[in-house]
Design an enzyme around this catalytic site. Sequence first.
Site, mmCIF file in Angstrom:
data_model
loop_
_atom_site.group_PDB
_atom_site.id
_atom_site.type_symbol
_atom_site.label_atom_id
_atom_site.label_comp_id
_atom_site.label_asym_id
_atom_site.label_seq_id
_atom_site.Cartn_x
_atom_site.Cartn_y
_atom_site.Cartn_z
ATOM 1 N N GLU A 126 -22.890 2.779 -0.827
ATOM 2 C CA GLU A 126 -24.123 1.984 -0.864
ATOM 3 C C GLU A 126 -23.947 0.841 -1.852
ATOM 4 O OE1 GLU A 126 -27.114 4.741 -2.163
ATOM 5 O OE2 GLU A 126 -26.629 6.182 -0.576
ATOM 6 N N LYS A 128 -24.616 -1.266 -4.935
ATOM 7 C CA LYS A 128 -25.301 -0.883 -6.164
ATOM 8 C C LYS A 128 -26.219 -2.037 -6.566
ATOM 9 C CE LYS A 128 -24.420 1.123 -10.707
ATOM 10 N NZ LYS A 128 -25.251 0.237 -11.509
ATOM 11 N N ASP A 130 -28.688 -4.320 -8.491
ATOM 12 C CA ASP A 130 -28.855 -4.566 -9.917
ATOM 13 C C ASP A 130 -30.337 -4.743 -10.254
ATOM 14 O OD1 ASP A 130 -28.027 -4.779 -12.462
ATOM 15 O OD2 ASP A 130 -27.141 -6.772 -12.273
ATOM 16 N N TYR A 238 -32.934 5.110 -2.361
ATOM 17 C CA TYR A 238 -31.570 5.606 -2.216
ATOM 18 C C TYR A 238 -31.392 7.092 -2.508
ATOM 19 C CZ TYR A 238 -31.322 4.484 -7.250
ATOM 20 O OH TYR A 238 -31.554 4.394 -8.587
ATOM 21 N N LYS A 327 -17.602 -0.642 -10.157
ATOM 22 C CA LYS A 327 -18.261 -1.810 -10.749
ATOM 23 C C LYS A 327 -17.476 -3.104 -10.516
ATOM 24 C CE LYS A 327 -21.393 -1.595 -13.590
ATOM 25 N NZ LYS A 327 -21.869 -0.761 -14.678
ATOM 26 N N CYS A 422 -39.530 -31.730 -36.883
ATOM 27 C CA CYS A 422 -39.222 -32.096 -35.496
ATOM 28 C C CYS A 422 -38.026 -33.052 -35.471
ATOM 29 C CB CYS A 422 -40.443 -32.752 -34.859
ATOM 30 S SG CYS A 422 -40.102 -33.451 -33.236
ATOM 31 N N CYS A 425 -39.754 -36.669 -34.261
ATOM 32 C CA CYS A 425 -40.758 -37.425 -35.023
ATOM 33 C C CYS A 425 -40.760 -37.082 -36.513
ATOM 34 C CB CYS A 425 -42.153 -37.220 -34.435
ATOM 35 S SG CYS A 425 -42.828 -35.577 -34.757
ATOM 36 N N CYS A 440 -43.551 -28.453 -32.530
ATOM 37 C CA CYS A 440 -43.796 -29.671 -33.298
ATOM 38 C C CYS A 440 -45.312 -29.831 -33.326
ATOM 39 C CB CYS A 440 -43.137 -30.859 -32.593
ATOM 40 S SG CYS A 440 -43.754 -32.437 -33.176
ATOM 41 N N CYS A 445 -46.312 -36.809 -30.920
ATOM 42 C CA CYS A 445 -44.847 -36.889 -31.009
ATOM 43 C C CYS A 445 -44.304 -37.615 -29.784
ATOM 44 C CB CYS A 445 -44.254 -35.485 -31.086
ATOM 45 S SG CYS A 445 -42.457 -35.458 -30.961
HETATM 46 S S1 IVH Z 1 -27.692 6.824 -7.200
HETATM 47 C C1 IVH Z 1 -27.228 10.470 -9.565
HETATM 48 N N1 IVH Z 1 -27.610 4.723 -5.654
HETATM 49 O O1 IVH Z 1 -27.387 2.518 -10.734
HETATM 50 C C2 IVH Z 1 -27.204 9.195 -8.873
HETATM 51 N N2 IVH Z 1 -27.996 4.397 -7.968
HETATM 52 O O2 IVH Z 1 -25.719 3.732 -13.041
HETATM 53 C C3 IVH Z 1 -28.263 8.325 -9.337
HETATM 54 N N3 IVH Z 1 -28.346 2.066 -8.609
HETATM 55 O O3 IVH Z 1 -29.765 4.276 -12.593
HETATM 56 C C4 IVH Z 1 -28.205 6.949 -8.885
HETATM 57 N N4 IVH Z 1 -28.166 1.216 -6.590
HETATM 58 O O4 IVH Z 1 -30.550 2.271 -11.243
HETATM 59 C C5 IVH Z 1 -27.767 5.168 -6.909
HETATM 60 N N5 IVH Z 1 -27.561 2.949 -4.153
HETATM 61 C C6 IVH Z 1 -27.717 3.404 -5.396
HETATM 62 C C7 IVH Z 1 -27.974 2.547 -6.485
HETATM 63 C C8 IVH Z 1 -28.100 3.088 -7.773
HETATM 64 C C9 IVH Z 1 -28.378 0.960 -7.862
HETATM 65 C C10 IVH Z 1 -28.548 2.119 -10.086
HETATM 66 C C11 IVH Z 1 -29.627 3.050 -10.524
HETATM 67 C C12 IVH Z 1 -28.977 4.009 -11.481
HETATM 68 C C13 IVH Z 1 -27.730 3.280 -11.868
HETATM 69 C C14 IVH Z 1 -26.656 4.276 -12.197
#
Ligand code: IVH
Length: 691
Positions: A126, A128, A130, A238, A327, A422, A425, A440, A445
């Site tokens: 999946e 990840k 942010d 998720y 990552k 400032c 001025c 300021c 100004c």
């Molecule tokens: S699973 C035990 N799935 O990543 C598993 N996490 O470092 C729990 N995150 O705190 C997380 N996308 O905020 C999972 N598809 C995804 C995710 C995901 C983003 C984040 C989540 C978690 C952090 C873990």
Amino acid sequence: MPEPSAPPTPTPQQLETARERVEELRGQIRYHDHRYFVLDEPEIGDSDYDALVRELRGLEERHHALVTPDSPTQRVSGEPQQQFGVVEHGEPMLSLGNAFDAEELAAWHGRVLRELGVDAVTMVCEPKIDGLAISLLYEQGRFARGATRGDGLRGEDVSVNLRTLRQIPLAAHLDAPPAAFEVRGEVYLTREEFERLNVERARAEEQLYMNPRNTAAGSLRQLDPTVTASRRLEFFAYQLGRLAGGSAPASQSEALAWMAAAGFPTNPHVERFGTIEEVAAFCEAWKERRDGLAYEIDGVVVKVDDFALQRQLGAVGREPRWAIAYKFPAEQAVTRLRAISVSVGRTGVLTPFAELEPVVVGGVTVSKATLHNDAHVRELDIRAGDDVIVQRAGDVIPQVVGPVFSRRRGRRLRRFVMPTRCPVCGRPVAHDEGDAAHYCVNRDCPAQLAKLVEHYTSRGGMEIEGFGEQLSHRLIALGIVRSLSDIYALGERREELLELDGIGEKLVENLVAQIEASKTRPLRRLLVALGARHVGGETAMALAVRFGEMAALQAAPREELEAIEGIGPVVAQAVVDYLGDERNRALIERLRVAGVRMDDDVSARGGPLDGEAIVVTGSLDRWSRNEVEALIQELGGRVGSAVTKRTTLVVAGAGGGGKRARAEELGTTVLDEAAFLALLAERGWREPAAR
Ligand code: IVH
């Protein structure tokens, strides 16, 4: 207006009929919300949808007894909270171990196989996201509580804020919902929404947000739910937590399908693989393609699919052994910080910024970056002369992550201190306790006035072409322009203007014509142009729609402003403060006397772009992003952030790669700037005169 009289008590028969209709309408609205917000495949147009909501609201107003918390009308409660309650998570919300390359990924896979005593295992990959992790609790199929992850064991109860997210169903789409279940997932902001918020903040001279993740987190932790509602936060489910009283899915892939069927958005790019080589290829591919997504991802989460195997693997400390995060590296570069300079904004706020040795980060050359305020500079401990790490957040805004301390060794670099006077001025700088900003104090100004004039005359404001930075500075320095209203006296000062170097007859005539034309701009443009804090395009539009004219707005009490959708207490207060100020009142009066229009006709429908949902991408020559978006709205169109199936048109300038590709994939019409202009002309739009 007479007091509205209480509606007559309905007969039981009437109440029953109303109840049935209310249920029917809620069912339809839920269905269409899901099609629109989750599946991205709307079946009906906006006006048909609005009619359903209007009818429901009408019935609920007449029959208060029929209002229930899961009604689609009850998303924004409107009541600011004092603080968030603390909730204990039934099962801890775990974090994930990391892998930074294919080797570490393979090592994790090897451990999994060894532990299970098998030679292959099915894995789900999946993106990840942010954003920030949240937990949603449902009881009898109804949204009961939502919380942040917090420390994993205890989080904050942000239910009222989560309710405002249209992607989170208030009632799950299940015929026979289990007694209780928990859905976990990520709340996030799209890059476009992040930028939209930052553009608004820049206009309102507020500190810019650092990145979409922090902004999403901040938006969810607002005590005032109307603020959360005004940020278009999105959600992906998720993880399916505790499920009481129902047959539970047996794997992650089944759980995702279950959640999708129950009305939760799940990520469309999830895939299942049997070998770690395929998993690694998936991760690699997304590392290259991450920029094409509408939201930021910082990696890929790889999970063992089968829940029985997950249980067998268990967790070590806070990290499950059955999952790992692959990552991606961040887009960063190192460069020399030449100096920390300070700029003065139109409301007098002093903002430190970094002057950098130009460096390419994520394909863009960066030579300046905002440093927000002096607390931020101190926190990072960056000093002129340092080698600093620069990173791009979201699409464009560069930021300084911090110094490379190891390269400072042995060098004597001075700590940054905010000037006490400032830089323009020379008058004293004020700093409110509890407010990160320095100001300021001089309302005259020249730097403030120059920025204000620039803002007032810009295309998003009153649009007076030819009134660039240079001319503003000269006219201010010469004392010809001491206030915004002096702009309208320039027509009578032609002689003086002609005496200036490099300014000829033609230029002056053109300028005067432009100034004259600007008097006809509608109220919403004037409101932006005046440059009050917090008042960007959207706020101005909301005010213009509500009041239609300046006098009515000036007479409105704060409560009336707060009652407008999308305007929270902070913005309402800022507007009241601005309009209540003597000098501002006098300024507006002078503008009125000069002939500047003070009303609007925004409620008029049927503009040339009526019914269009338009996404703008890349940079255009003729307009800035703000300007073209303001124009689209003015002509009756809606501006979208991401290209979706409901987008009717994409206007693509230079560099708009990802969205153009997405539009082509969907078969959506893509127009370049010239074709867009041609379309407008075809629909009868004429550029305002004297351009
Ligand atoms: S699973 C035990 N799935 O990543 C598993 N996490 O470092 C729990 N995150 O705190 C997380 N996308 O905020 C999972 N598809 C995804 C995710 C995901 C983003 C984040 C989540 C978690 C952090 C873990």
